[in-house]
Enzyme design. Structure first.
Site, PDB file in Angstrom:
ATOM      1  N   ASN A 124       0.892  -1.070  -0.164  1.00 58.51           N
ATOM      2  CA  ASN A 124       0.081   0.171  -0.015  1.00 58.51           C
ATOM      3  C   ASN A 124       0.876   1.353  -0.095  1.00 58.51           C
ATOM      4  O   ASN A 124       1.807   1.562   0.676  1.00 58.51           O
ATOM      5  CB  ASN A 124      -0.576  -0.148   1.291  1.00 58.51           C
ATOM      6  CG  ASN A 124      -1.895   1.128   1.465  1.00 58.51           C
ATOM      7  OD1 ASN A 124      -0.999   1.868   1.641  1.00 58.51           O
ATOM      8  ND2 ASN A 124      -3.122   0.587   1.540  1.00 58.51           N
ATOM      9  N   THR A 149      -4.542  -0.019  -2.697  1.00 57.82           N
ATOM     10  CA  THR A 149      -5.469   1.478  -2.996  1.00 57.82           C
ATOM     11  C   THR A 149      -7.042   0.990  -1.369  1.00 57.82           C
ATOM     12  O   THR A 149      -7.788   0.233  -1.772  1.00 57.82           O
ATOM     13  CB  THR A 149      -5.798   2.041  -3.206  1.00 57.82           C
ATOM     14  OG1 THR A 149      -5.992   3.705  -3.486  1.00 57.82           O
ATOM     15  CG2 THR A 149      -6.550   1.599  -4.885  1.00 57.82           C
ATOM     16  N   GLU A 150      -6.894   1.978  -0.390  1.00 55.41           N
ATOM     17  CA  GLU A 150      -8.127   1.502   0.581  1.00 55.41           C
ATOM     18  C   GLU A 150      -8.674   1.707  -0.003  1.00 55.41           C
ATOM     19  O   GLU A 150     -10.094   0.972   0.981  1.00 55.41           O
ATOM     20  CB  GLU A 150      -7.141   2.250   2.009  1.00 55.41           C
ATOM     21  CG  GLU A 150      -7.204   3.276   1.765  1.00 55.41           C
ATOM     22  CD  GLU A 150      -5.949   3.929   1.849  1.00 55.41           C
ATOM     23  OE1 GLU A 150      -5.315   3.698   0.712  1.00 55.41           O
ATOM     24  OE2 GLU A 150      -5.303   5.364   2.532  1.00 55.41           O
ATOM     25  N   ASN A 151      -9.265   2.445  -1.225  1.00 53.52           N
ATOM     26  CA  ASN A 151     -10.883   2.768  -1.028  1.00 53.52           C
ATOM     27  C   ASN A 151     -11.358   1.655  -1.817  1.00 53.52           C
ATOM     28  O   ASN A 151     -12.582   1.519  -2.567  1.00 53.52           O
ATOM     29  CB  ASN A 151     -10.536   4.372  -2.128  1.00 53.52           C
ATOM     30  CG  ASN A 151      -9.962   4.435  -3.690  1.00 53.52           C
ATOM     31  OD1 ASN A 151      -8.393   3.976  -2.951  1.00 53.52           O
ATOM     32  ND2 ASN A 151     -10.022   4.255  -4.550  1.00 53.52           N
ATOM     33  N   SER A 153     -11.417  -3.868   2.807  1.00 49.74           N
ATOM     34  CA  SER A 153     -10.038  -3.139   2.476  1.00 49.74           C
ATOM     35  C   SER A 153      -9.778  -3.108   3.435  1.00 49.74           C
ATOM     36  O   SER A 153      -8.405  -3.420   3.450  1.00 49.74           O
ATOM     37  CB  SER A 153     -10.015  -2.143   1.517  1.00 49.74           C
ATOM     38  OG  SER A 153      -9.613  -1.429   1.016  1.00 49.74           O
TER      39      SER A 153
END
Lengths: 238, 219
Positions: free
Chosen positions: B30, B53-55, B95
């Site tokens: 990340n 990607t955390e979204n 996520s």
């Protein structure tokens, strides 16, 4: 017969009243249900607590709802982004409350709210200002803080396709908070780009099972928030 | 005669390149917003690295060509990205289960301050009129196995960012594993901070002079 389809965004948000807790999906503009938010601006319900990752940009969508003084408190992880001016101004004047929550804790608190879990322990935010006042407990030598679930009266969510039973699929990274918010609200209101016939969504591909969804409105061509911001548009339209 | 060039070091791209060299083949990574994003461009050939990607995307690709941006395909910095073949999308709770459940191998983040013990401050100055915004930083530092920091060695005003104790509000305590700056690469260990590599033309003494706490060296 179950039919969750509503004819307009206005009809779908008609019973959102003053003081409601409203979850709004989206990560920036991706997944933000802008037509439902604008219908809520028209509806005028005040003193809302809004749970959303950001606070909107420009003077449309969530930013318009805040600018219209309908939001008393924001629960979010990242209240400032590019073109985000409405929330910061009100916050600096002390005219809107903020509960800042780490993004993963926010998602998990919402998920817990939808899953019947009242609270959970997490190591996120231990030894930081965001753990102040929270219960600390040690498991296997590691410190955790207790975080409580978040539930809502309403969720406003955007998706790609829905059927009349409320089964949903999303589009790419616009999925973000949608599925957990659908679970955590008493009334879950969804705007879909298309409503398809029952059976058209592959049961193996359903992301949000219909049981979590209350109302669906078809919005085939949702506005692009960034485009509206670029054009300096303001809601209500002038 | 001063023959030691003390005012240069690695530029942003060289710093990113140094980080990329330390990411093993097969890692799930990340990258934070800003300087960390540069790292993706420098992964050595022959290594497969999957970006999270955390979204809600695993298998993030590079930026799309102009005109092919999709506002619903973005990264955590809300910039348009692409998805590689074999990518997958998921909701926020999944996520962050990847992050908080210890499934992500490496996270590269920026910093305002890093302490001798590996405490990180990178989300707020704590000033009364600033708008606090934390995003996923606290989740990442508490859940990801290895935390790399990439940052200029000192602030714009020349103040050390590597300090004995952070004065800004913490993102996490004892979370940083390694720091990559324009001057040096520094390991955070139980025995203190150890300089692992110096940028060309940079002396240990110069790095020490620009650091707010005592440094050790491996060499």
């Amino acid at each position: 017969m179950i039919n969750k389809i509503f004819q307009s965004a206005a009809d779908a948000v008609e019973d959102i009243s003053d003081g409601s807790v409203v979850m709004i999906s989206g990560f920036g503009e991706a997944g933000s249900p802008i037509e439902l938010i604008h219908a809520l601006v028209d509806r005028g319900a005040k003193n809302l607590t809004v749970v959303s990752n950001n606070t909107g940009s420009g003077n449309v969508g969530l930013a318009a709802l805040i600018e219209n003084r309908q939001v008393g408190k924001m629960i979010c992880s990242f209240p400032r982004t590019a073109n985000s001016t409405v929330f910061p101004e009100l916050y600096r004047k002390g005219e809107i409350e903020l509960e800042l929550v780490p993004q993963g804790t926010l998602a998990e608190r919402i998920r817990a709210g939808g899953a019947g879990i009242p609270a959970f322990y997490t190591p996120t935010a231990v030894d930081t200002p965001l753990s102040e006042g929270k219960e600390v407990r040690i498991f296997n030598g590691i410190r955790y803080i207790l975080e409580s679930a978040i539930k809502a009266d309403f969720a406003l969510v955007k998706c790609k396709s829905a059927d009349r039973l409320g089964n949903l699929i999303y589009n790419k990274t616009a999925r973000n908070f949608g599925p957990v918010m659908c679970m955590a609200a008493k009334t879950c209101i969804v705007q879909a780009r298309e409503i398809v016939e029952q059976g058209k969504i592959d049961p193996e591909a359903v992301v949000t099972p219909g049981i979590f969804v209350t109302r669906i409105v078809e919005i085939p061509h949702p506005a692009h928030e960034s485009q509206l911001v670029l054009e300096n548009r303001r809601y209500p339209w002038i | 005669m001063d023959i030691v060039k003390t005012n240069s070091g690695w530029d942003r791209n060289q710093m990113a390149q140094k980080v990329a060299l330390d990411i093993p083949d097969g890692s799930y990574v990340n990258l934070g917003i800003g300087l960390p994003e540069l790292v993706a461009a420098y992964v050595p050939e022959g290594r497969e690295v999957i970006y999270h990607t955390e979204n809600g995307l695993l298998g993030m690709g590079s930026a799309p060509e102009t005109g092919f941006e999709d506002p619903e395909l973005i990264n955590a910095g809300k910039k348009a990205v692409t998805a590689i073949q074999g990518a997958c999308f998921f909701h926020h709770a999944d996520s962050f289960a990847m992050i908080r459940g210890g499934h992500i191998d490496i996270c590269v983040l920026g910093a305002m301050q890093v302490s001798e013990e590996g405490d990180l401050a990178n989300w707020s100055t704590g000033e009364p009129h600033s708008i606090p915004a934390v995003g996923g930083a606290m989740d990442l530092v508490s859940g990801v196995k290895t935390i790399f920091i990439i940052t200029q060695h000192v602030t714009k005003d020349g103040e050390p960012k590597i300090v004995g104790k952070c004065t800004y509000p913490l993102t996490g305590k004892k979370v940083v594993d390694r720091i990559y700056t324009d001057l040096a690469i520094i390991d955070v260990t139980d025995a203190g901070l150890f300089v692992k590599e110096l940028a060309p033309g940079i002396t240990f003494e110069y790095v020490q002079k620009n650091t707010g706490v005592s440094l050790n060296r491996y060499f």
